[in-house]
Design an enzyme around this catalytic site. Structure first.
Site, PDB file in Angstrom:
ATOM      1  N   ARG A 195     -56.411 -32.959  11.164  1.00  0.00           N
ATOM      2  CA  ARG A 195     -56.584 -33.635  11.650  1.00  0.00           C
ATOM      3  C   ARG A 195     -57.530 -34.436  11.904  1.00  0.00           C
ATOM      4  O   ARG A 195     -58.554 -34.673  11.465  1.00  0.00           O
ATOM      5  CB  ARG A 195     -56.169 -32.928  13.260  1.00  0.00           C
ATOM      6  CG  ARG A 195     -57.402 -31.543  13.600  1.00  0.00           C
ATOM      7  CD  ARG A 195     -56.513 -31.546  14.865  1.00  0.00           C
ATOM      8  NE  ARG A 195     -56.600 -32.330  16.000  1.00  0.00           N
ATOM      9  CZ  ARG A 195     -55.735 -31.629  16.862  1.00  0.00           C
ATOM     10  NH1 ARG A 195     -53.947 -30.966  17.007  1.00  0.00           N
ATOM     11  NH2 ARG A 195     -55.806 -32.576  17.577  1.00  0.00           N
ATOM     12  N   GLU A 228     -46.314 -34.969  22.285  1.00  0.00           N
ATOM     13  CA  GLU A 228     -45.137 -34.318  23.944  1.00  0.00           C
ATOM     14  C   GLU A 228     -45.609 -35.205  24.612  1.00  0.00           C
ATOM     15  O   GLU A 228     -46.951 -35.275  24.884  1.00  0.00           O
ATOM     16  CB  GLU A 228     -46.397 -33.087  23.594  1.00  0.00           C
ATOM     17  CG  GLU A 228     -45.647 -32.204  25.063  1.00  0.00           C
ATOM     18  CD  GLU A 228     -46.804 -31.014  25.419  1.00  0.00           C
ATOM     19  OE1 GLU A 228     -46.951 -30.913  23.609  1.00  0.00           O
ATOM     20  OE2 GLU A 228     -46.373 -30.411  26.483  1.00  0.00           O
ATOM     21  N   LYS A 250     -55.710 -34.172  24.654  1.00  0.00           N
ATOM     22  CA  LYS A 250     -55.674 -34.522  26.224  1.00  0.00           C
ATOM     23  C   LYS A 250     -55.519 -33.783  26.424  1.00  0.00           C
ATOM     24  O   LYS A 250     -55.670 -34.748  27.726  1.00  0.00           O
ATOM     25  CB  LYS A 250     -53.535 -34.617  24.855  1.00  0.00           C
ATOM     26  CG  LYS A 250     -52.948 -35.699  24.994  1.00  0.00           C
ATOM     27  CD  LYS A 250     -51.998 -35.578  24.658  1.00  0.00           C
ATOM     28  CE  LYS A 250     -50.901 -34.978  23.610  1.00  0.00           C
ATOM     29  NZ  LYS A 250     -49.307 -35.087  23.772  1.00  0.00           N
TER      30      LYS A 250
END
Ligand code: ATP
Ligand code: MG
Length: 554
Positions: free
Chosen positions: A261, A35, A271
């Protein structure tokens, strides 16, 4: 760097092997779907290496697809930085990058199809009501009063939504699945919401935007993705992923597989938190060398190969894990140990005056660029009467363990002569400012002729020719291994994470724009920073010579 030739294997590659062997697929297609709402970080590198690496090794392709359904938080700056970082890591998506927004027309068509099939409805409940009706993990949800609106009314309402007749939050399009499902994502999830936002790709064309869960699976199917790899938090969403694909007219069935992850100690990889560090000026931008971003690591002196090697070493599993920073550092150290030429720099200088060396004389000495690799050649370094040495390399008195310069004792200046300290100058505060010594002219490249043993070797920089330099030394950005677990992660920032020193580097470095990084002998690995000026070079310490961190932890 010497990357191992053996291909990594993991559960995803085993699934692909099976799919190829059984003929489920004849070609493999993956995608990396960031994104564009921030810079990429080392966690993304794991996903990039996995997706592009699989495509490479199985002779397939990997798309770069911007998952751009939330225009409010997205920006073209991020789009550009992401492209740059993926390329820099050594991967190519072949042709144009893709955008979920490329499919907004098609997605809209599929939404209409779901409405026509009685599988989606426009809900005018407030967001608050929708949240309440969703239920919890322990209690089932309840049906919305709009759930049984007829198809015709829904089609008209969705057309009005698309035409901008409703305000943000006034209504949304929901899938009609099962409000009692044990998977909360299946309790009539929102597919479209109203948002009057300008989009970096589609401009002002849309005032409704599709949700991630609806967009991602359809984008995968439209691109013919075979294996859609994502992180574990999307495990439940897989039900919705499959539901959407099964209920629309599309003849491609991508499969989603989840892996864990990357979590890295002493930093944050979200983020949202990284943006906060940047916007609140806790760091000097996205490419601050303390940041775990690809841009930060690049500026710190990491090579693409070292990051790919790190991703290989950590592997891909379904297990939650926290990787030690030392793992990452070992990868760049192994790389630079082999590939970085040696040079000399003094970070905390004191002057060494060689009293029996003529004041007007200079000579050019030859130094090896790498002790174990002749192919890296030699360089010329200047030597004259005054040189800089590290303050910590001199003591007036010391025991035998101190193998550096001591008053009345000898030490070798690396690549040059043996010198003996004879006296010092001090300032008013008693700090040593200058050390005076005598050199033995017979010791260039030789041990002293009379058999005197000189064990210590110290580095130095010629004072006449040396170039002024600033050295930026970095430590962990946070004081705790898992800052994300703190109530206020910002309060865990290590205030000593950047220490700046002013010293000297050998003259040849000023004009050298080619060398990626050097090992400053006895000091560490450094790369030239973009802040370098004509009158002062600036170097970032990439990593120390040894893993001192591991020792402190003992
Ligand atoms: P963040 O939580 O930092 O916002 P994200 O998952 O929302 O991360 P995206 O831009 O959506 O960020 O991520 C693109 C891809 O990278 C996704 O497939 C995501 O799963 C993967 N990814 C993101 N963070 C990590 C990580 N720490 N380890 C491995 N893969 C990751
Ligand atoms: Mg995301």
């Amino acid at each position: 760097m010497a990357e191992t030739e053996i291909r990594p294997t993991n559960f995803i590659r085993q699934i692909i092997d099976k799919d190829l062997a059984s003929g489920v697929h004849s070609a493999i297609k993956t995608r990396f779907p960031p994104e564009p709402n921030g810079f990429l970080h080392i966690g993304h590198a794991k996903s990039i290496c996995l997706n592009f690496g699989i495509a490479e090794d199985f002779g397939g392709t990997c798309n770069l697809r911007f998952d751009d359904t939330n225009p409010v938080k997205e920006d073209i700056t991020y789009v550009n930085s992401i492209k740059e970082d993926v390329h820099w890591l050594g991967f190519d998506w072949g042709g144009e990058a893709k955008y979920s927004s490329d499919y907004f027309d098609k997605l809209h068509g599929f939404a209409v199809e779901l409405i026509e099939k009685g599988l989606a409805y426009v809900d005018f409940s407030t967001q608050e009501q929708i949240r309440e009706m969703r239920g919890t993990l322990k209690t089932p949800g309840t049906n919305s009063p709009y759930r049984d609106t007829d198809v015709k009314t829904n089609l008209a309402a969705f057309a009005d939504m698309t035409a901008g007749k409703y305000k943000e939050g006034e209504c949304c399009l929901r899938a009609k699945i099962d409000m009692t499902s044990s998977f909360i994502v299946m309790r009539d999830p929102v597919l479209y919401r109203v948002k009057f936002a300008h989009h970096h790709q589609t401009g002002d064309k849309w005032c409704i935007y599709p949700m991630y869960d609806f967009t991602h699976c359809i984008s995968d199917a439209l691109e013919g993705i075979t294996h859609s790899l994502c992180t574990l938090e999307f495990q439940d969403n897989r039900r919705l992923y499959d539901w959407v694909i099964e209920n629309i007219s599309i003849d491609c069935q991508p499969r989603q597989y989840e892996f864990s992850r990357l979590n890295l100690e002493y930093t944050v990889l979200s983020k949202r938190r990284l943006i906060q560090l940047v916007t609140e000026n806790h760091v000097d931008g996205w490419d601050d060398p303390r940041m775990p971003t690809i841009a930060g690591l690049r500026r710190r002196g990491y090579t693409p190969g070292s990051i790919r090697e790190f991703c290989k070493r950590i592997g891909v599993t379904k297990m939650d894990n926290m990787v030690e920073m030392g793992m990452l550092e070992a990868c760049i150290r192994d790389d630079l140990n082999v590939n970085a030429p040696r040079a000399m720099a003094v970070l905390e200088p004191i002057k060494l005056v060689i009293e029996n060396y003529p004041a007007d004389k200079s000579e050019t000495l030859i130094a090896l660029n790498h002790p174990n690799d002749e192919s890296m050649g030699t360089r010329e370094i200047e030597f004259s009467r005054e040189v800089w040495i590290e303050a910590e390399d001199f003591r007036e008195t010391a025991n035998k363990k101190f193998k550096r310069l001591v008053l009345d004792k000898e030490v070798r200046l690396r690549n040059a002569y043996v010198v003996k300290a004879v006296r010092v100058d001090k300032d008013d505060a008693g700090n040593i400012t200058t050390v005076y010594c005598e050199y033995d002219p017979e010791t260039l490249g030789n041990d002293p002729a009379d058999g005197r043993k000189v064990k210590g070797v110290i580095h130095w920089v010629d004072a006449k020719s040396g170039t002024p330099a600033e050295f930026r030394l970095y430590d962990r950005l946070f004081n705790v291994p898992n800052p994300a677990a703190q109530d206020d992660f910002v309060s865990a920032i290590n205030s000593a994470s950047l220490v700046t020193k002013k010293g000297w580097a050998e003259a040849g470095l000023a004009a050298d724009r080619e060398t990626h990084a050097w090992q400053f002998e006895r000091t560490g690995y450094f790369c030239r920073d973009k802040d370098s000026r004509d009158d002062t070079l600036v170097f970032n310490q990439t990593v120390g010579l040894r893993d001192t961190w591991a020792k402190i932890g003992d």
